[in-house]
Design a protein around this motif. Structure first.
Motif, PDB file in Angstrom:
ATOM      1  N   LYS A   1      25.497  31.073   8.748  1.00 46.43           N
ATOM      2  CA  LYS A   1      26.026  30.374   7.571  1.00 46.43           C
ATOM      3  C   LYS A   1      24.847  29.844   6.765  1.00 46.43           C
ATOM      4  N   ASN A   2      25.114  29.448   5.517  1.00 44.81           N
ATOM      5  CA  ASN A   2      24.046  28.990   4.644  1.00 44.81           C
ATOM      6  C   ASN A   2      24.344  27.586   4.110  1.00 44.81           C
TER       7      ASN A   2
ATOM      8  N   CYS B   1      22.128  26.391   7.758  1.00 44.33           N
ATOM      9  CA  CYS B   1      23.308  25.523   7.762  1.00 44.33           C
ATOM     10  C   CYS B   1      23.095  24.409   8.794  1.00 44.33           C
TER      11      CYS B   1
ATOM     12  N   ASP C   1      27.801  27.038   2.732  1.00 40.56           N
ATOM     13  CA  ASP C   1      28.789  26.876   3.805  1.00 40.56           C
ATOM     14  C   ASP C   1      28.710  25.460   4.379  1.00 40.56           C
TER      15      ASP C   1
ATOM     16  N   ILE D   1      35.425  27.288   8.079  1.00 39.77           N
ATOM     17  CA  ILE D   1      34.281  28.039   7.558  1.00 39.77           C
ATOM     18  C   ILE D   1      33.864  29.204   8.451  1.00 39.77           C
ATOM     19  N   CYS D   2      34.295  29.191   9.711  1.00 41.64           N
ATOM     20  CA  CYS D   2      33.898  30.279  10.611  1.00 41.64           C
ATOM     21  C   CYS D   2      35.021  31.271  10.875  1.00 41.64           C
TER      22      CYS D   2
END
Length: 150
Positions: free
Chosen positions: A68-69, A123, A72, A148-149
Motif C-alpha cells: 500500500k502507499n 504506508c 492508502d 483498504i486491503c
C-alpha cells in the motif's frame, strides 16, 4: 492528573499489548510489518529489558501495510477517524487512540524519510493506543484494514 497516571499507563500498556497481538494475528492476512520491541528483531539495551518483560512499553506501535502507499494510509486513517475510536492526529500522546504517518509528523520531507530508511515503507503508520475499550480499538482497526486491503 498525576493521581491517576499509574492507572492510565497500566491501561495503555494492557491495550497496546492486546492490539499488538491482534496485529501479529492478522499480519499475514493484511501483509503487515510491525515495528515494535516485542518482535525481538532488534537489540534491546540492558536497561530496557525488564520493561519489555513486564510489558511496560507505553502505547506506541508502528506498522507498515505492505503493498500500500501514502494515499492508502491516508484513506485508512480517514476510515479509522470516521469510526470515532481512533482519531487522525499530528501529535501523538493522550488517553485517546491516535494515528498518524511520518510524512505529516516528524519526517515530513522525503529526504528525512530516506535518511532514516523509511522511504521503502509507503504506508507506514504510527498508532498511539489509548485507554478506550480495547475491543473497540481492534474492531476499528479490523474495519479499516478490511476496507483498504479487501
Amino acid at each position: 492528573s498525576l493521581k491517576t497516571l499509574h492507572v492510565r499507563m497500566e491501561r495503555h500498556n494492557q491495550n497496546m499489548h492486546e492490539v499488538y497481538k491482534y496485529l501479529v494475528d492478522v499480519s499475514e492476512k493484511y501483509k503487515i510489518k510491525i515495528f515494535h520491541p516485542l518482535n525481538g528483531e532488534y537489540v534491546i539495551p540492558h536497561f530496557a529489558k525488564e520493561l519489555i518483560q513486564q510489558l511496560r512499553l507505553g502505547g506506541m506501535i508502528t506498522f507498515n501495510i505492505n503493498g500500500k502507499n501514502e494515499k492508502d494510509g491516508i484513506r485508512f486513517m480517514d476510515i479509522l477517524h470516521q469510526t470515532g475510536v481512533i482519531k487522525q492526529a499530528t501529535s501523538l500522546g493522550g488517553v485517546e487512540s491516535l494515528i498518524s504517518m511520518p510524512y505529516n509528523m516528524s519526517q515530513a520531507s522525503w529526504a528525512q524519510q530516506e535518511m532514516l530508511g523509511l522511504k521503502k515503507y509507503r504506508c507506514l503508520l504510527r498508532l498511539s493506543v489509548g485507554i478506550e475499550d480495547v475491543s473497540d480499538i481492534m474492531d476499528a482497526l479490523d474495519h479499516g484494514l478490511r476496507e483498504i486491503c479487501g
